[in-house]
Design a protein around this motif. Structure first.
Motif, PDB file in Angstrom:
ATOM      1  N   HIS A 123     -34.157  30.663  44.412  1.00  0.00           N
ATOM      2  CA  HIS A 123     -34.080  32.121  44.217  1.00  0.00           C
ATOM      3  C   HIS A 123     -33.082  32.771  45.177  1.00  0.00           C
ATOM      4  O   HIS A 123     -32.490  33.792  44.855  1.00  0.00           O
ATOM      5  CB  HIS A 123     -35.453  32.767  44.423  1.00  0.00           C
ATOM      6  CG  HIS A 123     -36.491  32.250  43.481  1.00  0.00           C
ATOM      7  ND1 HIS A 123     -36.986  32.977  42.434  1.00  0.00           N
ATOM      8  CD2 HIS A 123     -37.105  31.046  43.416  1.00  0.00           C
ATOM      9  CE1 HIS A 123     -37.867  32.252  41.765  1.00  0.00           C
ATOM     10  NE2 HIS A 123     -37.956  31.078  42.348  1.00  0.00           N
ATOM     11  N   ALA A 126     -29.711  32.680  43.542  1.00  0.00           N
ATOM     12  CA  ALA A 126     -29.719  32.903  42.089  1.00  0.00           C
ATOM     13  C   ALA A 126     -28.748  33.992  41.646  1.00  0.00           C
ATOM     14  O   ALA A 126     -28.297  33.998  40.511  1.00  0.00           O
ATOM     15  CB  ALA A 126     -31.132  33.235  41.620  1.00  0.00           C
ATOM     16  N   THR A 127     -28.427  34.919  42.529  1.00  0.00           N
ATOM     17  CA  THR A 127     -27.499  35.992  42.154  1.00  0.00           C
ATOM     18  C   THR A 127     -26.394  36.112  43.200  1.00  0.00           C
ATOM     19  O   THR A 127     -26.609  35.764  44.371  1.00  0.00           O
ATOM     20  CB  THR A 127     -28.214  37.363  42.057  1.00  0.00           C
ATOM     21  OG1 THR A 127     -28.626  37.755  43.383  1.00  0.00           O
ATOM     22  CG2 THR A 127     -29.433  37.289  41.147  1.00  0.00           C
ATOM     23  N   ARG A 159     -32.790  25.152  36.719  1.00  0.00           N
ATOM     24  CA  ARG A 159     -32.506  26.042  35.601  1.00  0.00           C
ATOM     25  C   ARG A 159     -31.022  26.299  35.360  1.00  0.00           C
ATOM     26  O   ARG A 159     -30.525  26.133  34.272  1.00  0.00           O
ATOM     27  CB  ARG A 159     -33.242  27.365  35.776  1.00  0.00           C
ATOM     28  CG  ARG A 159     -34.360  27.510  34.758  1.00  0.00           C
ATOM     29  CD  ARG A 159     -35.249  28.679  35.097  1.00  0.00           C
ATOM     30  NE  ARG A 159     -36.032  28.432  36.285  1.00  0.00           N
ATOM     31  CZ  ARG A 159     -36.486  29.389  37.075  1.00  0.00           C
ATOM     32  NH1 ARG A 159     -36.240  30.629  36.833  1.00  0.00           N
ATOM     33  NH2 ARG A 159     -37.211  29.079  38.129  1.00  0.00           N
ATOM     34  N   ASP A 160     -30.327  26.709  36.408  1.00  0.00           N
ATOM     35  CA  ASP A 160     -28.968  27.186  36.186  1.00  0.00           C
ATOM     36  C   ASP A 160     -27.966  26.450  37.052  1.00  0.00           C
ATOM     37  O   ASP A 160     -27.590  26.915  38.106  1.00  0.00           O
ATOM     38  CB  ASP A 160     -28.903  28.686  36.510  1.00  0.00           C
ATOM     39  CG  ASP A 160     -28.688  29.497  35.251  1.00  0.00           C
ATOM     40  OD1 ASP A 160     -27.772  29.127  34.492  1.00  0.00           O
ATOM     41  OD2 ASP A 160     -29.428  30.470  35.048  1.00  0.00           O
ATOM     42  N   LEU A 161     -27.522  25.319  36.570  1.00  0.00           N
ATOM     43  CA  LEU A 161     -26.647  24.501  37.388  1.00  0.00           C
ATOM     44  C   LEU A 161     -25.292  25.174  37.618  1.00  0.00           C
ATOM     45  O   LEU A 161     -24.711  25.046  38.689  1.00  0.00           O
ATOM     46  CB  LEU A 161     -26.464  23.125  36.731  1.00  0.00           C
ATOM     47  CG  LEU A 161     -26.594  21.958  37.685  1.00  0.00           C
ATOM     48  CD1 LEU A 161     -27.837  22.056  38.532  1.00  0.00           C
ATOM     49  CD2 LEU A 161     -26.585  20.655  36.910  1.00  0.00           C
ATOM     50  N   GLY A 162     -24.805  25.893  36.620  1.00  0.00           N
ATOM     51  CA  GLY A 162     -23.523  26.584  36.765  1.00  0.00           C
ATOM     52  C   GLY A 162     -23.598  27.657  37.835  1.00  0.00           C
ATOM     53  O   GLY A 162     -22.741  27.741  38.717  1.00  0.00           O
ATOM     54  N   ASP A 163     -24.654  28.462  37.790  1.00  0.00           N
ATOM     55  CA  ASP A 163     -24.857  29.493  38.808  1.00  0.00           C
ATOM     56  C   ASP A 163     -25.031  28.867  40.187  1.00  0.00           C
ATOM     57  O   ASP A 163     -24.492  29.356  41.181  1.00  0.00           O
ATOM     58  CB  ASP A 163     -26.103  30.326  38.478  1.00  0.00           C
ATOM     59  CG  ASP A 163     -25.845  31.307  37.346  1.00  0.00           C
ATOM     60  OD1 ASP A 163     -24.670  31.412  36.921  1.00  0.00           O
ATOM     61  OD2 ASP A 163     -26.809  31.948  36.890  1.00  0.00           O
TER      62      ASP A 163
END
Ligand code: C2E
Ligand code: MG
Ligand code: MG
Ligand code: MG
Length: 293
Positions: A123, A126-127, A159-163
């Protein structure tokens, strides 16, 4: 109907066996979440620091920051209990920032070449905003960013490998390096290695625990070490508790180790004494005196 009777009896038996446990776990989760929402993060949380040592050179390389919570209502709560709750409730972002600021402050008192290894939750990266917040803390601290290692676990990144890749690259561009924690326990360790900008692996403690009398675990450790050599990754084994484990791991080429054999997580204030003790002894780095954990 005989079959139905059995199914019901079986079901009832199961319910009796598992329901109380499950309920207790849910109640505990709710209590932890409630206490966490009310917690004063700055005063109730602190960090302990566990040494990561180079057994070949007989030196301390780094200290890993490990969170501890003394809740006024619940008492001591383990990170295994409160980190998942903090993640699910969104409180992790604030908690991580408070802890990272504390850790960066502690590093000021350490020998100049000791690194800080700091655990991040998925988390936390995550952004772009949450990554920026971490970068801002590092910059504001004035600590040389190349002294910082951010540890991430593959399970959290799922969840978000690209991110995750973009976030880790942004962190790295500032100077810190990235460690993949608990390596070997997730589902897709190898594809993570391929797709994320990782500098080091931490071989999960479970492989060390099973070293005694288990040929497979040693073979796996050797294979991971080979992989690290080919990919130019640093490799650290965690959870080394006995001299036998240390010698076996050293004999197959492990250099960097972490575990109770070398030192338990300790308050930053004890690091100077620990360093003095290590400096006065020969290789391998000896066990630390008993400390709070
Ligand atoms: P981790 O990052 O893999 O940390 C290693 C854990 O193994 C720590 O547990 C440490 O105390 C324990 N350990 C180290 N050496 C030995 C050993 O020789 N034997 C045994 N039996 N255990 C050993 P701890 O402190 O309870 O932390 C558990 C997990 O909670 C950590 O695993 C990490 O995933 C998470 N965690 C801890 N602090 C933080 C934090 O500040 N932020 C985040 N996001 N996660 C954290
Ligand atoms: Mg870790
Ligand atoms: Mg670990
Ligand atoms: Mg772990």
């Amino acid at each position: 109907d005989f079959a139905l009777y059995h199914a019901k009896a079986f079901h009832r038996g199961k319910a009796v066996l598992f329901a109380p446990d499950h309920e207790a776990a849910l109640r505990r989760h709710a209590a932890v979440e409630q206490a966490l929402r009310r917690a004063d993060l700055a005063t109730e949380f602190h960090l302990l620091y566990q040494p990561i040592v180079d057994v070949a050179g007989g030196q301390v390389e780094a200290y890993e920051a490990l969170a501890r919570w003394n809740s006024p209502t619940l008492g001591a709560v383990s990170p295994a209990d409160f980190i998942p709750v903090a993640e699910r409730s969104g409180l992790i972002l604030d908690l991580t920032r408070v802890l990272l600021a504390k850790a960066l402050d502690a590093v000021r008192g350490w020998p100049a070449d000791r690194r800080l290894s700091f655990n991040l939750s998925a988390h936390d990266i995550a952004t772009p905003e949450s990554v920026e917040a971490l970068i801002a803390l590092v910059v504001a601290s004035g600590i040389d960013p190349s002294r910082i290692v951010f540890e991430v676990t593959e399970t959290g990144l799922m969840r978000d490998l690209g991110d995750a890749r973009r976030a880790l690259s942004a962190l790295k561009s500032l100077g810190p390096c990235i460690a993949l924690d608990d390596f070997g326990t997730g589902y897709s360790s190898l594809s993570y290695l391929k797709r994320l900008p990782v500098d080091r692996l931490k071989i999960d403690r479970s492989f060390v625990t099973q070293l005694d009398g288990d040929e497979t675990s040693l073979a796996i450790v050797r294979a991971i070490l080979d992989l690290c050599r080919h990919l130019s990754l640093d490799c650290i084994v965690e959870g080394v508790e006995t001299t036998e484990q240390m010698l076996l791991l050293r004999s197959v080429g492990c250099r960097s180790m972490q575990g109770y054999l070398f030192g338990k997580p300790m308050p930053s204030g004890e690091i100077a004494a620990f360093e003095a003790m290590v400096a006065g002894r020969s290789i391998p780095v000896p066990a630390a005196p008993p400390s709070l954990s």
